[in-house]
Design a protein around this motif. Structure first.
Motif, PDB file in Angstrom:
ATOM      1  N   ASP A 181       0.841  -1.180   0.000  1.00  0.00           N
ATOM      2  CA  ASP A 181       0.000   0.000   0.000  1.00  0.00           C
ATOM      3  C   ASP A 181       0.891   1.251   0.000  1.00  0.00           C
ATOM      4  OD1 ASP A 181      -2.144   1.757   0.204  1.00  0.00           O
ATOM      5  OD2 ASP A 181      -2.141   1.685   2.397  1.00  0.00           O
ATOM      6  N   PRO A 182       0.844   2.075  -1.059  1.00  0.00           N
ATOM      7  CA  PRO A 182       1.702   3.267  -1.118  1.00  0.00           C
ATOM      8  C   PRO A 182       1.469   4.236   0.028  1.00  0.00           C
ATOM      9  CG  PRO A 182       0.792   2.764  -3.289  1.00  0.00           C
ATOM     10  CD  PRO A 182       0.086   1.878  -2.311  1.00  0.00           C
ATOM     11  N   ALA A 183       0.211   4.386   0.467  1.00  0.00           N
ATOM     12  CA  ALA A 183      -0.072   5.306   1.575  1.00  0.00           C
ATOM     13  C   ALA A 183       0.599   4.838   2.861  1.00  0.00           C
ATOM     14  CB  ALA A 183      -1.580   5.435   1.772  1.00  0.00           C
ATOM     15  N   THR A 184       0.509   3.549   3.133  1.00  0.00           N
ATOM     16  CA  THR A 184       1.157   2.997   4.330  1.00  0.00           C
ATOM     17  C   THR A 184       2.663   3.182   4.263  1.00  0.00           C
ATOM     18  OG1 THR A 184      -0.606   1.351   4.571  1.00  0.00           O
ATOM     19  CG2 THR A 184       1.470   0.931   5.726  1.00  0.00           C
ATOM     20  N   ALA A 185       3.233   2.891   3.110  1.00  0.00           N
ATOM     21  CA  ALA A 185       4.682   3.047   2.940  1.00  0.00           C
ATOM     22  C   ALA A 185       5.101   4.492   3.151  1.00  0.00           C
ATOM     23  CB  ALA A 185       5.093   2.571   1.546  1.00  0.00           C
ATOM     24  N   GLY A 186       4.307   5.434   2.617  1.00  0.00           N
ATOM     25  CA  GLY A 186       4.639   6.837   2.768  1.00  0.00           C
ATOM     26  C   GLY A 186       4.576   7.307   4.208  1.00  0.00           C
ATOM     27  N   TRP A 187       3.515   6.926   4.932  1.00  0.00           N
ATOM     28  CA  TRP A 187       3.391   7.328   6.333  1.00  0.00           C
ATOM     29  C   TRP A 187       4.493   6.714   7.192  1.00  0.00           C
ATOM     30  CZ3 TRP A 187       1.085  11.396   7.872  1.00  0.00           C
ATOM     31  CH2 TRP A 187      -0.068  11.862   7.226  1.00  0.00           C
ATOM     32  N   LEU A 188       4.840   5.473   6.929  1.00  0.00           N
ATOM     33  CA  LEU A 188       5.925   4.848   7.688  1.00  0.00           C
ATOM     34  C   LEU A 188       7.257   5.550   7.435  1.00  0.00           C
ATOM     35  CD1 LEU A 188       5.087   1.044   7.253  1.00  0.00           C
ATOM     36  CD2 LEU A 188       4.968   2.378   9.366  1.00  0.00           C
ATOM     37  N   ILE A 286       6.963   5.605  -1.429  1.00  0.00           N
ATOM     38  CA  ILE A 286       5.681   5.630  -2.132  1.00  0.00           C
ATOM     39  C   ILE A 286       5.820   5.052  -3.539  1.00  0.00           C
ATOM     40  CG2 ILE A 286       3.887   7.139  -3.055  1.00  0.00           C
ATOM     41  CD1 ILE A 286       4.426   9.019  -0.707  1.00  0.00           C
ATOM     42  N   VAL A 287       6.835   5.496  -4.270  1.00  0.00           N
ATOM     43  CA  VAL A 287       7.047   5.008  -5.637  1.00  0.00           C
ATOM     44  C   VAL A 287       7.360   3.524  -5.641  1.00  0.00           C
ATOM     45  CG1 VAL A 287       8.531   5.201  -7.672  1.00  0.00           C
ATOM     46  CG2 VAL A 287       7.767   7.262  -6.495  1.00  0.00           C
ATOM     47  N   HIS A 292       6.075  -2.193  -6.617  1.00  0.00           N
ATOM     48  CA  HIS A 292       6.541  -3.391  -5.923  1.00  0.00           C
ATOM     49  C   HIS A 292       6.153  -4.676  -6.647  1.00  0.00           C
ATOM     50  CE1 HIS A 292       8.149  -5.455  -2.415  1.00  0.00           C
ATOM     51  NE2 HIS A 292       7.132  -6.270  -2.476  1.00  0.00           N
ATOM     52  N   ASP A 293       4.928  -4.730  -7.180  1.00  0.00           N
ATOM     53  CA  ASP A 293       4.457  -5.944  -7.856  1.00  0.00           C
ATOM     54  C   ASP A 293       4.460  -5.776  -9.364  1.00  0.00           C
ATOM     55  OD1 ASP A 293       2.515  -4.018  -7.822  1.00  0.00           O
ATOM     56  OD2 ASP A 293       0.841  -5.417  -7.543  1.00  0.00           O
ATOM     57  N   ILE A 294       5.371  -4.950  -9.875  1.00  0.00           N
ATOM     58  CA  ILE A 294       5.401  -4.713 -11.308  1.00  0.00           C
ATOM     59  C   ILE A 294       5.766  -5.976 -12.082  1.00  0.00           C
ATOM     60  CG2 ILE A 294       7.825  -3.968 -11.364  1.00  0.00           C
ATOM     61  CD1 ILE A 294       6.956  -1.889 -13.479  1.00  0.00           C
ATOM     62  N   ASN A 295       6.549  -6.869 -11.451  1.00  0.00           N
ATOM     63  CA  ASN A 295       6.912  -8.112 -12.126  1.00  0.00           C
ATOM     64  C   ASN A 295       5.727  -9.065 -12.276  1.00  0.00           C
ATOM     65  OD1 ASN A 295       9.602  -7.395 -12.463  1.00  0.00           O
ATOM     66  ND2 ASN A 295      10.186  -8.180 -10.451  1.00  0.00           N
TER      67      ASN A 295
END
Length: 319
Positions: A181-188, A286-287, A292-295
């Protein structure tokens, strides 16, 4: 000791370069893909095409070896270049830090004769005041050298921590294509110095690198703020006409003002760098979560049409 090591700032730059090279190096720097028409493991092929090492190494061994000898965990997982980079970075930082310790010890030795002179000699008030001012400046120079020694320890410790996380990352054990989750990653990632957003994404190498840089630059900014404040206090005594130090202000003002200016400039420089890497860490988390799951979303799969005598690659994109 070579001059470029004595300047010490070159050691910071070289440490960042070696760490950056270790960070950017892939688990498989060169790889040849041979396709057998009769048997093909699609999962292994996908790992190869995504640039990941499909062989898992024991993370405890990787981390433990690098904790004992920097770079040895990377060597165990067959990543020679990061291994040499971390070992070289720690050696260089160790030499530079030891040189700073020697300089700090020499500064302390210069203080002792001044202390003995004040304690053992009968002086008039002016001579006593001037000798005390020399002692104060010698103490400040010793503190400046102690700060340099602490900076070396901070960078060496940060590189050591980065080295362990890099070894764990190269084990392949923590690699995952599970969506983040980009939002979670950003807040962390907003938590200073911890790089929790990168850890959440499973990017251990980035987490180690960003923690090393943010902590080291932050420590340097704080220490130079302390030195600047100390020099400002001394300058304030020169401006006070009721103090004996005012009589010697013309003689010692320039020295203390130069120290204040240098500390001010260095504090601002390292503070801005620290803030820059802080916001970069948030942006990167965030990016990286988005990609992360692009593969799994974008796959390259072999297309072997034996009957038609051709081979190719199919690009599959999942929205």
């Amino acid at each position: 000791m070579p001059y470029f090591l004595k300047t010490f700032k070159w050691c910071y730059l070289l440490n960042l370069v070696l760490a950056g090279l270790a960070l950017g190096s892939n688990s498989d720097s060169t790889m040849t893909l041979s396709v057998n028409k009769t048997s093909l493991e699609s999962s292994q092929t996908q790992n190869l095409l995504s640039g990941r090492n499909n062989h898992l190494y024991n993370p405890y061994i990787c981390g433990g070896l690098s904790a004992i000898i920097p770079g040895s965990g990377q060597l165990y997982s067959k990543n020679a270049f990061p291994a040499l980079s971390f070992f070289g970075a720690e050696v260089i930082m160790g030499i530079a830090t030891y040189d700073r310790y020697i300089k700090y010890s020499m500064s302390l030795n210069r203080i002792t004769p001044l202390q003995d002179s004040i304690a053992s000699t009968t002086l008039d008030l002016n001579s006593f005041t001037e000798l005390r001012m020399k002692l104060d400046y010698a103490n400040f120079e010793a503190e400046n050298d102690r700060v340099g020694f602490l900076h070396g320890l901070t960078w060496a410790g940060g590189c050591y921590y980065f080295n362990i996380l890099n070894a764990l990352d190269h084990s392949g054990y923590f690699y995952s294509t599970t969506p983040r989750d980009p939002a979670t990653a950003g807040w962390l990632a907003t938590v200073p110095f911890a790089s929790l957003g990168q850890l959440y994404n499973g990017s251990l190498k980035k987490a180690g690198f960003l923690s090393m840089v943010q902590v080291s630059l932050g420590v340097m900014a704080v220490n130079y703020q302390i030195l600047m404040h100390a020099s400002e206090q001394r300058l304030a005594t020169f401006a006070d006409t009721t103090t004996l130090e005012h009589a010697f202000s013309q003689k010692y003002y320039t020295q203390w003002d130069n120290q204040r200016r240098q500390s001010f400039q260095k504090r601002n420089t390292f503070l801005w760098y620290s803030v820059l890497f802080y916001f970069y860490g948030i942006f990167d988390a965030i990016v990286d979560a988005h990609l992360h799951d692009i593969n799994e979303k974008i796959k390259l799969e072999p297309d072997l049409s034996v009957s038609e005598g051709r081979a190719g690659l199919n690009l599959l994109v999942h929205y």
